[in-house]
Design a protein around this motif. Structure first.
Motif, mmCIF file in Angstrom:
data_model
loop_
_atom_site.group_PDB
_atom_site.id
_atom_site.type_symbol
_atom_site.label_atom_id
_atom_site.label_comp_id
_atom_site.label_asym_id
_atom_site.label_seq_id
_atom_site.Cartn_x
_atom_site.Cartn_y
_atom_site.Cartn_z
ATOM 1 N N ASP A 132 0.820 -1.219 0.000
ATOM 2 C CA ASP A 132 0.000 0.000 0.000
ATOM 3 C C ASP A 132 0.853 1.269 0.000
ATOM 4 O O ASP A 132 0.533 2.247 -0.684
ATOM 5 C CB ASP A 132 -0.918 0.025 1.222
ATOM 6 N N LYS A 133 1.924 1.250 0.749
ATOM 7 C CA LYS A 133 2.781 2.432 0.836
ATOM 8 C C LYS A 133 3.339 2.790 -0.533
ATOM 9 O O LYS A 133 3.359 3.972 -0.931
ATOM 10 C CB LYS A 133 3.921 2.179 1.830
ATOM 11 N N TRP A 134 3.796 1.770 -1.270
ATOM 12 C CA TRP A 134 4.332 2.014 -2.616
ATOM 13 C C TRP A 134 3.248 2.516 -3.554
ATOM 14 O O TRP A 134 3.441 3.482 -4.286
ATOM 15 C CB TRP A 134 4.949 0.734 -3.172
ATOM 16 N N ASP A 136 0.411 3.997 -2.898
ATOM 17 C CA ASP A 136 -0.027 5.354 -2.551
ATOM 18 C C ASP A 136 0.983 6.383 -3.039
ATOM 19 O O ASP A 136 0.607 7.439 -3.564
ATOM 20 C CB ASP A 136 -0.209 5.484 -1.034
ATOM 21 N N LYS A 137 2.251 6.069 -2.858
ATOM 22 C CA LYS A 137 3.300 6.981 -3.327
ATOM 23 C C LYS A 137 3.240 7.133 -4.840
ATOM 24 O O LYS A 137 3.406 8.235 -5.373
ATOM 25 C CB LYS A 137 4.670 6.452 -2.898
ATOM 26 N N LYS A 235 7.754 -3.384 -1.671
ATOM 27 C CA LYS A 235 7.967 -3.126 -0.240
ATOM 28 C C LYS A 235 9.373 -2.639 0.047
ATOM 29 O O LYS A 235 9.626 -2.008 1.080
ATOM 30 C CB LYS A 235 7.663 -4.389 0.568
#
Length: 635
Positions: A132-134, A136-137, A235
Motif C-alpha cells: 500500500d505504501k508504494w 499510494d506513493k 515493499k
C-alpha cells in the motif's frame, strides 16, 4: 446461467471492456448452488466449441459450449461443476469445414509448464498485497519526468540459477524476490524491467513471441508466486516494469493464429497480417475485440498485478505497414502512405487510458526510427508514450566507445549529437540485452585495448551515460563486466565478482547509481536545456567532454569531466559556470575502483580562480589521469 452479459458484449465490441479478463477465460463460479468453473471464449467463426481437460479425461464431446446471444458476437460459454482449480484444459474448436483445432485459452491466467501447451485453471481474485505504501506513493507522484529512473533489465531465467539441479535450475519467483531485491537495492537501481513474463512457448524467443497475454509464465511458479515477487520489490522501494509485446504473435498450433479456423486476432490479408522476416502474425488493430484483448492485457498487468510500467516492444513494426517487407508484401493506407493508421490510433488510446487511469505509471516505447512525437500528447498528434528508448544515442555511443582511442578525435560528434535532439522526446538511454547477444559482444568485450584498458574504458563510458540527460537502463551482468555474451541458457558469470577488477567495476557503477539517485540535478530536467550545459563539447583533439547537470532550484549542480583516451592531462583546466568551491564527488582513478591513486588522495575541494578557460571567466585545475572521470558538486 451466464457470465457474459449483453452489456459485456457491447463493451467488448467497442474495445472498452477494461476488465475483460474477469469475463473471458476460466473462472470459479457458483450456479444453481453448484460450484465449478465457468468457461467463456470468443470464437465467432467456429461451428462448435468444446472444453476438454483433466476434469473430463480430455473427452472431446463431454462438455460442449453454447453460443450466447446475440450469436454474431461469437461468445461460447460452458459451466463445468467437475472442473477445479489447477486442472489443465483446452478448447476444441470445430471449424465450419470440419477441422479440429486444439487451442489454449487466450485469456488463461496460468499455463502448463512448457513443453506442455494446455491452459491451467487459476483464481487470481484473491491475491494478498502489502504494498500500500508504494502504491499510494505512485498515485501521488507529481511529475514522473522529475523522478529518478535507473532500470536494471533482467531475464529471470538466466539471472541466477541453482547449480547441479536436474531441471532448469531456475529461481522461482519467490526465490528471486529476496535475491534480486538485495542486489538491486544494494546497487541503487530504482526499477527492474523483467523480460519474458507473459507466457511463451520457446525459451530462445526470450519471451518476445507470446502465447499467453494474461498469464505470468509458469516457468518460475504460479500467479501468486509472481505477485509475491512484485509485492516484495515494492515493499523495498523498487519499481517493476514488464516487457509487453502487442506487435506480433507466433504461429504455434495452440496459440492465437487462425484461432477459430480463420484469421481472428490477425489481419486476414497476409500482406497486413504477417511478418515475413519474423514468421509471426500481426494483430488486427482495426478490430475492436482484438484491441480490447490487448488493452485488457495491459490493464491487467498494471491494475491487477500492480506493475508500474510497460515497455512496449517493436513499436516501429506496428507503425509502418512496410516494416521488414519488400515491394508487393504490404498494402498502403487510404492515403497511399506506409503508416498504419489503426496502430497509431491504438497507441493513442491505450497510452492515454493506462496513464490516465493509473497516475504514476509509465508506457515506454522501443521505437527505432525517427517517428515524430512518440512521447508527444495525443491531442497534438503524438502517440502519448511516457518515454522512448533512445536508440540513436545508443548506436552513436557504442560506435564511439568501441573505437581505438586514437581515432576518437575524428568521431567526437558521436557523443554530442544526441543533445541536438534531446528535447524532441522524453528519452531513456539504453544498453539493453539486444546489444550483448548475436556476436555483438558484451559491453566489456566491446571496449578496445588490453584488459586494463577495457575496464578503464567501461568506467568512462558508464560515467558519460549516467551524466548525460535521459533516464537509464542497463542489462544485467554489464555492471560487473560480464566477459561473455549473454545467453538465456546459462546464468550470469557471477564468479567474476570474486576477481578484483570486476568487483571494482561493480563498485564504481554502484557509486554512479547512488550519485544519480542522490542529486536531483541528475534527473529532474532531463528534457530541458535548463537542466544541462556544455562546458566544452568541442575538445576533440584531447577527446575530453565536460558538462554540467542542473536541478530545478539551482542547488547542487554537478560538473562532469570525462577523458576518453589513455593520455594523462596533468595540466588540465576546466571552465566552471560560476565562482565558488567545487567538491570532488567521484574520482574514477581511486584504488577502490581499480585505479592507481590511493582512495581520497585528491583534495576534497577545488576553489575556482579567475582564469579564463573554455570561454568561462572562472576555472579549476584538475590533473586528469588516463581515461579519468571526475564529478564535482558545485557548492
Amino acid at each position: 446461467m451466464g457470465n457474459f452479459t449483453e452489456l459485456d458484449m457491447y463493451l467488448f465490441g467497442q474495445a472498452t471492456h477494461y476488465d475483460i479478463y474477469k469475463k473471458l477465460g476460466a473462472h470459479p463460479a457458483e450456479i444453481r448452488k453448484k460450484k465449478g468453473i465457468l468457461f467463456d471464449v470468443w470464437a465467432p467463426h467456429a461451428a462448435e466449441v468444446y472444453v476438454i481437460g483433466t476434469f473430463n479425461d480430455w473427452n472431446e464431446t463431454a462438455n460442449p459450449m453454447r453460443r450466447l446471444e446475440p450469436a454474431g458476437i461469437g461468445i461460447f460459454e460452458a459451466f463445468i461443476p467437475k472442473a477445479e482449480l489447477g486442472d489443465l484444459y483446452k478448447y476444441l474448436i470445430i471449424t465450419p469445414d470440419g477441422r479440429k483445432l486444439y487451442k489454449a485459452d487466450p485469456y488463461a491466467n496460468y499455463a502448463e509448464v512448457r513443453p506442455g501447451t494446455a491452459s491451467r485453471i487459476a483464481d487470481i481474485e484473491h491475491f494478498k498485497w502489502t504494498d500500500d505504501k508504494w502504491m499510494d506513493k505512485r498515485k501521488q507522484t507529481e511529475d514522473v519526468y522529475a523522478e529518478p529512473m535507473a532500470i536494471y533489465e533482467v531475464h529471470p531465467g538466466s539471472w541466477m540459477r541453482h547449480p547441479g539441479r536436474e531441471d532448469d535450475g531456475y529461481y522461482s519467483y519467490r526465490e528471486m524476490a529476496a535475491a534480486l531485491t538485495k542486489y538491486v537495492k544494494g546497487m541503487g537501481y530504482s526499477h527492474v524491467e523483467l523480460m519474458g513474463i507473459s507466457e511463451y512457448p520457446y525459451d530462445g524467443s526470450w519471451g518476445y513471441q507470446v502465447t499467453g497475454y494474461y498469464a505470468p509464465t509458469s516457468r518460475y511458479g504460479t500467479p501468486e508466486d509472481f505477485v509475491y515477487l512484485v509485492n516484495y520489490l515494492h515493499k523495498h522501494g523498487i519499481g517493476v516494469i514488464l516487457d509487453w509485446v502487442p506487435a506480433h504473435f507466433p504461429k504455434d498450433a495452440h496459440g492465437l493464429a487462425d484461432f477459430d479456423g480463420c484469421p481472428l486476432y490477425e489481419y486476414a490479408d497476409p500482406r497486413m497480417g504477417e511478418h515475413p522476416e519474423w514468421g509471426t502474425k500481426i494483430f488486427d488493430y482495426g478490430k475492436s475485440e482484438v484491441k480490447n484483448f490487448l488493452i485488457g492485457s495491459a490493464l491487467m498487468w498494471i491494475e491487477h498485478y500492480h506493475i508500474d510500467g510497460l515497455r512496449v516492444d517493436a513499436v516501429a513494426s506496428m507503425l509502418y505497414l512496410d516494416y521488414g517487407k519488400k515491394e508487393g508484401q504490404w498494402i498502403a493506407n487510404k492515403y497511399g502512405e506506409n503508416k498504419n493508421l489503426e496502430a497509431i490510433e491504438f497507441f493513442r488510446h491505450i497510452n492515454t487510458l493506462i496513464t490516465g487511469r493509473n497516475h504514476g505509471t509509465v508506457m515506454i516505447a522501443e521505437e527505432s526510427t525517427a517517428w515524430p512525437m512518440v512521447t508527444g500528447p495525443a491531442d497534438k498528434g503524438g502517440l502519448n508514450f511516457t518515454y522512448k528508448w533512445n536508440m540513436g544515442w545508443m548506436h552513436d555511443f557504442l560506435d564511439y566507445m568501441s573505437l581505438d582511442p586514437y581515432f576518437r578525435k575524428n568521431n567526437h560528434h558521436k557523443m554530442t549529437f544526441a543533445m541536438s535532439y534531446n528535447n524532441s522526446e522524453k528519452y531513456i538511454l539504453v544498453l539493453s540485452h539486444d546489444e550483448v547477444v548475436h556476436l555483438k559482444k558484451s559491453m566489456w568485450e566491446k571496449m578496445p585495448g588490453d584488459e586494463e584498458d577495457k575496464f578503464r574504458n567501461l568506467k568512462s563510458a558508464y560515467s558519460f551515460m549516467m551524466g548525460h540527460p535521459g533516464k537509464k537502463l542497463l542489462f544485467m551482468g554489464q555492471d560487473f563486466g560480464q566477459l561473455r555474451e549473454w545467453s538465456e541458457e546459462r546464468e550470469l558469470d557471477w564468479y567474476l565478482m570474486e576477481e578484483p577488477r570486476h568487483r571494482q567495476l561493480n563498485e564504481y557503477f554502484r557509486e554512479l547509481l547512488h550519485i544519480y539517485r542522490k542529486y536531483p540535478a541528475m534527473y529532474e530536467q532531463d528534457s530541458d536545456w535548463n537542466g544541462f550545459e556544455w562546458i566544452n563539447a568541442d575538445d576533440a583533439d584531447r577527446s575530453i567532454y565536460s558538462f554540467v547537470r542542473k536541478s530545478k532550484n539551482g542547488k547542487n549542480s554537478l560538473l562532469f569531466v570525462c577523458n576518453m583516451t589513455p593520455v594523462a592531462r596533468d595540466d588540465y583546466r576546466v571552465g566552471v559556470p560560476k565562482k565558488g568551491t567545487y567538491h570532488l564527488l567521484l574520482n574514477s582513478n581511486e584504488a577502490r575502483f581499480g585505479g592507481t591513486e590511493a582512495d581520497k588522495s585528491r583534495p576534497a575541494s577545488y576553489k575556482a580562480v579567475k582564469s579564463e578557460c573554455d570561454g568561462r571567466e572562472y576555472s579549476i585545475s584538475y590533473p586528469l589521469p588516463p581515461f579519468g572521470v571526475a564529478v564535482f558538486r558545485v557548492m
